[in-house]
Design an enzyme around this catalytic site. Structure first.
Site, short mmCIF file in Angstrom:
data_model
loop_
_atom_site.label_atom_id
_atom_site.label_comp_id
_atom_site.label_asym_id
_atom_site.label_seq_id
_atom_site.Cartn_x
_atom_site.Cartn_y
_atom_site.Cartn_z
N ASP B 91 -29.74 -6.48 -13.09
CA ASP B 91 -29.78 -6.21 -11.79
C ASP B 91 -28.23 -6.88 -11.22
O ASP B 91 -28.02 -7.88 -11.09
CB ASP B 91 -30.43 -5.27 -10.73
N SER B 92 -28.05 -6.15 -10.17
CA SER B 92 -26.44 -6.93 -9.63
C SER B 92 -26.70 -7.81 -8.68
O SER B 92 -25.66 -9.21 -8.50
CB SER B 92 -25.83 -5.72 -8.83
N GLY B 93 -27.92 -8.12 -8.13
CA GLY B 93 -28.45 -9.15 -7.19
C GLY B 93 -28.08 -8.22 -5.57
O GLY B 93 -28.11 -8.98 -4.87
N GLY B 94 -27.68 -7.07 -6.09
CA GLY B 94 -26.99 -6.49 -4.15
C GLY B 94 -28.09 -6.14 -3.44
O GLY B 94 -29.00 -6.73 -2.28
N PHE B 95 -29.17 -5.92 -4.06
CA PHE B 95 -30.42 -5.35 -3.68
C PHE B 95 -31.24 -6.69 -2.68
O PHE B 95 -31.73 -7.04 -1.09
CB PHE B 95 -31.36 -5.25 -4.67
N ASP B 145 -23.43 -3.02 -5.01
CA ASP B 145 -23.63 -2.16 -4.36
C ASP B 145 -23.78 -2.58 -2.94
O ASP B 145 -24.60 -4.16 -3.22
CB ASP B 145 -24.20 -0.91 -5.61
N GLN B 187 -25.26 5.42 -4.55
CA GLN B 187 -26.18 5.13 -3.38
C GLN B 187 -26.08 6.62 -2.29
O GLN B 187 -25.59 7.30 -2.87
CB GLN B 187 -26.13 3.95 -2.33
N GLY B 214 -31.05 2.10 -4.17
CA GLY B 214 -31.51 2.72 -2.28
C GLY B 214 -32.96 4.02 -2.51
O GLY B 214 -33.21 4.08 -0.94
N ASP B 264 -37.75 0.73 -13.36
CA ASP B 264 -37.89 -0.72 -13.44
C ASP B 264 -38.61 -0.85 -11.49
O ASP B 264 -39.01 -0.25 -11.01
CB ASP B 264 -36.63 -1.60 -13.21
N CYS B 302 -57.39 3.62 -22.66
CA CYS B 302 -56.06 2.25 -23.20
C CYS B 302 -56.41 1.31 -24.27
O CYS B 302 -57.43 0.66 -25.11
CB CYS B 302 -55.93 1.25 -21.79
N CYS B 304 -55.41 -1.68 -24.90
CA CYS B 304 -53.85 -2.33 -25.28
C CYS B 304 -55.36 -3.49 -25.85
O CYS B 304 -56.29 -3.98 -25.52
CB CYS B 304 -53.91 -3.07 -23.77
N CYS B 307 -57.88 -4.56 -23.49
CA CYS B 307 -58.84 -3.58 -22.77
C CYS B 307 -60.22 -3.12 -24.31
O CYS B 307 -61.63 -3.13 -24.02
CB CYS B 307 -58.36 -2.17 -22.88
N HIS B 333 -52.18 -6.10 -19.47
CA HIS B 333 -52.64 -4.82 -19.02
C HIS B 333 -51.66 -3.46 -18.72
O HIS B 333 -51.78 -2.27 -19.00
CB HIS B 333 -54.51 -4.84 -18.49
#
Lengths: 364, 364
Positions: B91-95, B145, B187, B214, B264, B302, B304, B307, B333
């Site tokens: 990600d851009s770091g904006g958040f 952003d 946005q 956003g 994500d 599940c 995995c 489990c 898990h």
């Protein structure tokens, strides 16, 4: 037979053997990673296999308090509970209870103590500690012993040897399961006469193995090695010998040279959680600035997956960023290094090259 | 071409596609586990592969501060640094920067901020954020952003859309690497006109993908889903669509139904570190007393390794005992569950059975 031990080769006092246990074979000398609360901190059983662990240690005191006997029995035993199908040794809880000083009351029948978790009162006797370990289905159970903190008075040492002997006899009488091997523990501090007395008291019990307790509890390294060598020589050669609470790379090599077959210590995992890297050539802390841009592996002389996959710079970053993965990777590497050290020691004894191997680690 | 996307099937708005990136293929819809500081907390790249992760997200803000560009470049890029050879999106770091409220100063050229680690001053511009991500060699880079916190005034939203557009244009001009795909971020808060404006500003840039930013920043779930659906419909169907910061099992299913392809969220790992178990049938906390003697797996539905190997009772014990392994096992898990959910969603869309699949998760 609960355990059979065969010796294949010796070099001076150093021994190369195989211990057959209910859940498998242990080639000795062997290091046992410590899984205090039914987990070697941060590592899975699969990791332990990859890191060449043959047997793990768990802790009666901690498991007694949490999750407790009933849960462990309902789970089908400790192996199934923690999903480790190889051999397990449980210590007796003696060492932990005697570390609780202000929270325990000792008498000749047993020891009453308060839980460090919730203050509840519990009692260990030689009999119920054996029964607990048998209920868990472990491969090796340890007798309840009295471990005195060093330095200790002569009287305290004599008293602990006397009580440890009496308790070992009661434990041997209480021992039931054929697939759980009971080991006695030689005490006696740094006093050769007390060690001799303790060993000669316990050997007639003819148990499947003998541990050396009461070392690695604050004495100097030279005293530890001297007493381990002295005590090992008192023990029957046909039985496995276990030095409790050791150790570091150098201490393990020195103790193999004393004729010890088995070891346990939290050192590789505890030090790993603090950024300390064990290597065959010495230790260092991966947080140090020198490692932040070093793209070599943790240890060039290590074949573990962490060394094959990651760089010092990355592991250093993980510790600087307080990332969980750092503790995990370093615990894995450190356990591998000690297990691999034991594998190399076995190969050296097998090849008749022990002295040169030992000197390569212990020479200054 | 930095990224190619092909759509294989749709059901209503729901889409089934494949995104080809420099380090491999991503079948969509896809969940991206978050590796903020170049590690998905507690998990190795091998774990991530086993847990069916196709692509991981890392964080420009955190990596910029630690270990920093020079170390990452010297390591040979982010993939080699963290030993993950599959696709990475940063990600851009904006958040993160806009979350620093008191520690940043915004102007039309960029944003100046102080590090949460040591107070040092740094500056992000649309250009240097793209350059940083390209220097790391990631597969997908996000434009810088301005993400406003909700609720926000109309003026703040209009302003953030205007600035996000201007910055996206500059980022598109600065973008150099053919093997790094640049995605823009729509946005506009909860304002349909602002979202429409943002999308219509950005689409002419003809970037390889479009994110919806956003959302998942404090609004209700209904508002999140409504705006995701509204915004997804504005985007070009031939480009991948990424909804940032989502989410839970239910939110992922709802968002796939809106026509989103990529997601994500720290939720599976963060909640896992706190004992929260994600399952296809709902969530629970493994610390609860009800699980202490439950020898069934975390989730019967599940496949995995956790489990298959461990019980609820064991994982519950690990959390009660504050054992590192508990956080690790539950993170594994939970990541598996969300990746598996996406695999099941893909199969349902492929099979023309999306509506029934969706309803099985979203019906009350």
């Amino acid at each position: 037979m609960s355990a059979t031990f065969s010796l294949h080769a010796t070099s001076g006092a150093a021994r190369r053997g195989t211990l057959h246990l209910a859940h498998g074979r242990v080639e000795t000398p062997a290091f046992m990673p410590v899984g205090t609360a039914a987990t070697v901190k941060g590592l899975t059983p699969r990791d332990l296999r990859e890191a060449a662990a043959q047997i793990v240690l768990a802790n009666t005191y901690h498991l007694w308090l949490r999750p407790g006997r009933d849960t462990l029995v309902a789970a089908g035993g400790l192996h199934r509970f923690m999903a480790w199908d190889g051999p397990i040794l449980t210590d007796s809880g003696g060492f932990q209870v005697f570390s609780l000083e202000s929270k325990r009351t000792l008498d000749d029948d047993g020891v009453t103590f308060r839980s460090h978790l919730d203050g509840s009162t519990h009692r260990f006797t030689p009999e119920n500690v054996v029964a607990f370990q048998e209920d868990l289905g472990v491969d090796i159970a340890m007798v309840l012993d009295e471990c005195v903190k060093l330095p200790a008075s002569d009287a305290a040492i004599v008293d602990s040897v006397r009580r440890t002997t009496a308790w070992a006899r009661r434990a041997a009488t209480a021992w039931r399961r054929g697939d759980t091997a009971l080991f006695a523990i030689v005490q006696g501090g740094l006093d050769e006469r007390a060690r001799t007395r303790s060993a000669s008291d316990l050997i007639p019990l003819d148990l499947p193995g003998y541990a050396i307790g009461g070392l690695s509890v604050g004495e100097t390294r030279a005293d530890m090695v001297r007493m381990a060598r002295f005590t090992a020589a008192l023990l029957p050669p046909e039985k496995p010998r276990y030095l409790m609470g050791v150790g570091t790379v150098r201490d393990l090599v020195a103790a193999v040279d004393c004729g010890i077959d088995m070891f346990d210590c939290v050192y590789p995992t505890r030090s790993g959680r603090h950024g300390r890297v064990l290597t065959h050539a010495g230790e260092y802390n991966v947080r140090n600035a020198a490692h932040a841009r070093d793209f070599s592996p943790l240890d060039r002389d290590c074949a573990c997956e962490v060394c094959a996959t990651y760089t010092r710079a990355y592991v250093s970053h993980l510790f600087r960023a307080s990332e969980l993965l750092g503790m995990r990777l370093l615990s894995y590497h450190n356990v591998f290094v000690l297990n691999d050290l034991m594998a190399r020691a076995r190969a050296a004894i097998d090849a008749g090259a022990w002295t040169a191997f030992r000197d390569s680690y212990l020479a200054e």
